[in-house]
Design an enzyme around this catalytic site. Structure first.
Site, PDB file in Angstrom:
ATOM      1  CB  SER A  34      -0.827   0.042   1.249  1.00 42.56           C
ATOM      2  OG  SER A  34      -1.354   1.518   1.441  1.00 42.56           O
TER       3      SER A  34
ATOM      4  CE1 TYR B 137      -4.715  -1.711   4.584  1.00 38.53           C
ATOM      5  CE2 TYR B 137      -3.723   0.463   4.446  1.00 38.53           C
ATOM      6  CZ  TYR B 137      -4.244  -0.637   4.116  1.00 38.53           C
ATOM      7  OH  TYR B 137      -4.190  -0.927   2.764  1.00 38.53           O
TER       8      TYR B 137
END
Length: 697
Positions: free
Chosen positions: A574, A587
Site C-alpha cells: 500500500s 493497517y
C-alpha cells in the site's frame, strides 16, 4: 458371433441442426455429438465422421456430390458446422488418378485443398481420403477402447474373424493417409456383407447408407467387442497383485501426491514448462498395483491419438506405495535421467536427415504406484486430456491381455507418426502462446476487488489461476466466471492458519501440477487512531497481512524451489507502507511489514530464480472488499466527505487526478510477472495516480 444390427426404423429422423445446414450435414453433426459424448466410443478429439450428399453448385447451379467430414483437430462430442470440411466428391476421387504412391502420399494432403467446396469451415484431416473413397454415404472412424484392444492383440486378425465373422474385416496396420483410404475402399468393395473393419494397432471404421445405420454399425462393433472381452477374457489381465503396491487410502494418497507433485512437475518441465494434472482413477491404481505394470508400460501406447498426447511410454516409479516421500523423490530423479537417455536413443534410432528436431525428452505421463498418475501438457486441458488418453491406453492393454497379449505398433512406426512432417507442420501453425501460458498463479483474497481483477488479468494472459479466499463459495463463484476448472479453481484459505494455507497449496498443486506465481493480496483494514486501536485490532491486522503473507510465501516458496522453475511472488502492499496517514496505525504498520518482506525475500529467494516484488496501490474504492467492509465509511468520516464521493476525493489529491481501479493494480502485477521485467526483483511499484508524499526514496 453376434449378428449385425438390422437396418434402422424408417421412422427415425435426423436432428434438424442449425437452420440453413444441409440435412446430411445436420444428421452428421447430431450423430457425431452422440458418438463423441460417450467415452466408450472415442476419446476427446479422437476419430472422425462423414456424410455424403448433393447440393447446388453456387456458380453453375448444377447438383454436385459433396463430402462433409470432421476437420482436423475437432472433437466429435462438441462438433458444430464450423468444424466440418466440405469437399467436392468428384474432385476428391479424381485424386486417385494422380496419386504418386505410398512413398509420396503426404503430398496428397496439400492436393486435398483443391477439392474444397466453398470457403470457411475446417481444414481436412489426414483421414479425409478414407471417408471420401469408401463407397458409403456415411462413415465413422473411431477409437473405442474395446476396438483398439482387438486391434492391438497379438492375434487381432484371428480374433476379428472369431468375434465378428465376415461382417467386420481386419486391416493390417498402416499409417493414416491416402493409401489407407484406398485400402479400406477396396475392403468395402470386396466384402459387400461387411459393416466395418478393425484397423490393426489403431481403431475401427464403420459405414452405412444412412446416418442411423452407420451409427448403429459403429456401436454394434464397439459393444460386441466389449461383450466378447467381458465374457471370454481372463480375470487377471494385468497378472497378480504385487504386495505393497496397492492403493493407499484416499487422504493418504492425495497427501503423498501433493508432496511429490512439485518434483514431478520439475521433471516433466526440464525441456519446457508444463502444466500438470493428477488423477487417482481406479483404472490407474489397479494397473499400478499388478505385476505387468512395468513390461506393459514399457511397450508404450499404440493408437496414434494416444501416443501423440502421452508420448511413447510413461515414466513409472518402481517403489512401493508406502515408500517415504524423500526416497520417492530421489528415485524419480534417477528414473528421469534414464528416461531421457532412453527417449534420446529412440529418437536417434529412427530419425533421419529429414526428421524434425527432437521436441523434448521429458515424460508426459508419470505413474506412481499406490498414488495415481500425473500428466502434463502446454495447458491444463492438454494435460488433463493426456491423462484421459493414458487411461484409454490402460483399458486397451487390459482388453488385449485379457484375450491374448498386447502387441502395439513398433517404435519405428510410432516415430513415423510422432515426427511426421505433417504433424510438425501442424505444430508450427499453432498460435504463439500468451505471456503467462504454462504458469500457475495463486492469488489470495481473490473473490473480489483487487484480487479478483488480478486473477482475471492473469487468466486472460494464459495462466491457470487458483482463487484463494476465506469464503469458499465466493472463491468458487469467482473461478467459475473465468471459465472451466481447466482455467481456474476456487479454494478456501484462511491465511492466518498455517495448516489451512498448506491445504490450499496442496489443492493448487493437485489441480495444476505446481505453482509459479503468488500474489499476497488478502487483507482487511481497521481505520482507528492510536488510542482507540485495541490489542485485538493490532493482532488481527498483523495476523491477516504480515503473518498471512509470510505463511503463504513460505508454503509456496517450498513448491517453487522444489520445481526448480523459478517463479514470482508479488505483495499487494500500500501507499501507506511509506506514507504516514492519519488514524490507521495498525493497517499502515502491517503494510510496512509486508513491504520489507518483499526486500528480504527478494534477497533470499533470488538464487532459486524467484523474483519478489511489490505493488503499492492507494484509494482503490470500486469493488474493494476492504472499503465495503467499513474502511470506506471510516475514511470518509476522517476526511469529512460522503462515502460515495471517496473515490473522487482520492483522485483529486493525486498528481494525475485519476481514480485508481482494481484493474490498474492488476496491470502492474501482469507487467511485474511478465517477460519484460525478467531481471527485476525487490521493486515496489506505486499504483496511486501520483502521491508525492509516497514517492519511494
Amino acid at each position: 458371433m453376434t449378428n449385425a444390427p438390422s437396418a434402422p426404423d424408417s421412422s427415425t429422423t435426423a436432428d434438424p441442426g442449425t437452420p440453413g445446414t444441409h440435412p446430411a450435414a445436420a444428421a452428421l453433426i447430431a450423430r457425431s455429438n452422440r458418438l463423441g459424448s460417450d467415452p466408450r466410443n472415442t476419446n476427446y478429439a479422437g476419430g472422425n465422421t462423414s456424410a455424403k450428399g448433393t447440393a447446388a453448385d453456387p456458380v453453375t447451379g448444377d447438383e454436385v456430390e459433396l463430402l462433409w467430414v470432421k476437420g482436423s483437430g475437432g472433437d466429435l462430442g462438441t462438433l458444430t458446422e464450423q468444424g466440418l470440411a466440405a469437399l467436392r466428391l468428384d474432385r476428391l476421387r479424381a485424386l486417385v488418378d494422380v496419386y504418386p504412391g505410398v512413398e509420396r502420399e503426404d503430398e496428397m494432403v496439400e492436393a486435398m485443398s483443391y477439392t474444397l467446396h466453398g470457403t470457411g469451415g475446417a481444414a481436412p484431416s489426414i483421414d479425409t481420403a478414407m471417408h471420401g473413397l469408401v463407397e458409403a454415404d456415411h462413415v465413422d472412424h473411431l477409437h473405442p477402447d474395446s476396438g483398439i484392444a482387438i486391434a492391438t492383440a497379438a492375434d487381432g486378425e484371428d480374433l476379428t474373424r472369431k468375434i465378428f465373422g465376415d461382417q467386420v474385416v481386419w486391416v493390417p496396420w498402416r499409417r493414416p493417409g491416402f493409401q489407407l483410404g484406398l485400402d479400406i475402399r477396396d475392403i468395402k468393395r470386396d466384402n459387400p456383407q461387411a459393416v466395418g473393419c478393425i484397423l490393426g494397432g489403431h481403431g475401427i471404421t464403420a459405414w452405412g447408407e444412412t446416418s442411423e445405420e452407420s451409427e448403429q454399425n459403429s456401436l454394434w462393433i464397439i459393444d460386441t467387442a466389449a461383450k466378447y472381452i467381458e465374457q471370454h477374457g481372463k480375470a487377471d489381465p494385468f497378472g497378480a497383485a504385487v504386495a505393497g503396491f496397492e492403493a493407499l487410502p484416499e487422504a493418504e494418497r492425495r497427501a503423498k501426491a501433493a508432496a511429490l507433485a512439485p518434483t514431478i512437475r520439475g521433471i516433466a518441465s526440464q525441456d519446457r514448462p508444463q502444466v500438470g494434472h493428477f488423477t487417482d482413477d481406479a483404472a490407474v491404481l489397479e494397473f499400478c498395483a499388478h505385476e505387468k505394470l512395468q513390461p506393459l508400460a514399457a511397450l508404450g501406447t499404440s493408437c496414434p491419438d494416444h501416443f501423440l498426447r502421452t508420448k511413447v511410454k510413461p515414466l513409472v516409479l518402481d517403489l512401493p506405495a508406502d515408500a517415504p516421500v524423500e526416497d520417492c523423490i530421489a528415485r524419480l530423479r534417477e528414473l528421469h535421467e534414464a528416461y531421457r537417455a532412453d527417449y534420446a536413443a529412440y529418437y536417434d534410432a529412427h530419425a533421419d536427415e529429414a526428421s524434425p528436431a527432437m521436441r523434448g525428452a521429458d515424460p508426459a505421463i508419470v505413474l506412481v504406484p499406490g498414488v495415481g498418475m500425473f500428466s502434463f501438457g502446454k495447458d491444463k486441458q492438454t494435460a488433463r486430456v493426456a491423462g484421459e488418453f493414458y487411461i484409454n491406453a490402460i483399458n486397451v492393454m487390459r482388453g488385449a491381455e485379457a484375450l491374448s497379449s498386447y502387441a502395439p505398433i513398433s517404435d519405428e512406426e510410432k516415430f513415423r507418426i510422432e515426427y511426421w512432417a505433417l504433424e510438425e507442420a501442424k505444430l508450427q501453425r499453432m498460435p504463439k502462446p500468451k505471456t503467462h501460458a504454462t504458469r500457475v498463479a495463486l492469488v489470495t483474497g481473490a473473490a473480489s476487488g483487487i484480487g479478483k481483477a488480478i486473477a482475471t488479468r492473469l487468466a486472460a494472459e494464459g495462466a491457470c489461476v487458483v482463487i484463494a479466499d476465506l469464503d469458499l463459495e465466493k472463491a468458487r463463484a469467482a473461478a467459475a466466471e473465468l471459465g472451466s476448472s481447466d482455467v481456474a479453481i476456487g479454494v478456501q484459505a484462511n491465511v492466518t492458519d498455517a495448516e489451512a494455507v498448506r491445504r490450499a497449496v496442496d489443492e493448487a498443486v493437485l489441480a495444476f501440477g505446481g505453482l509459479d506465481l503468488i500474489v499476497n493480496n488478502a487483507g482487511l483494514s481497521l481505520s482507528k487512531p492510536l488510542l482507540e486501536t485495541t490489542e485485538a485490532d493490532w493482532d488481527l491486522q498483523h495476523d491477516v497481512m504480515a503473518k498471512g503473507s509470510f505463511l503463504v510465501s513460505q508454503a509456496t516458496a517450498r513448491v517453487m524451489i522444489e520445481q526448480g522453475l523459478g517463479g514470482d511472488i508479488v505483495y499487494i502492499s500500500s501507499k501507506n507502507s511509506v506514507f504516514a496517514g492519519p488514524n490507521n496505525i495498525a493497517y499502515s504498520a502491517t503494510k510496512a511489514d509486508q513491504a520489507h518482506q518483499v526486500r528480504l525475500l527478494a534477497v533470499e529467494l533470488g538464487e532459486h530464480g524467484i523474483r519478489v516484488n511489490g505493488v503499492n496501490p492507494d484509494g482503490v474504492v470500486r469493488g474493494s472488499g476492504i472499503f465495503a467492509s467499513g474502511w470506506g465509511a471510516n475514511r470518509a468520516k476522517t476526511y469529512g466527505i460522503e462515502e460515495q464521493d471517496l473515490g473522487k476525493f482520492y483522485a483529486q489529491r493525486t498528481i494525475l487526478k485519476r481514480e485508481v481501479l482494481p484493474e490498474n493494480v492488476a496491470n502492474a502485477v501482469f507487467v511485474l510477472t511478465g517477460p519484460e521485467l525478467s531481471h527485476t526483483t525487490g521493486l515496489h511499484v506505486p499504483v496511486d495516480a501520483g502521491v508525492a508524499a509516497a514517492f519511494l526514496r
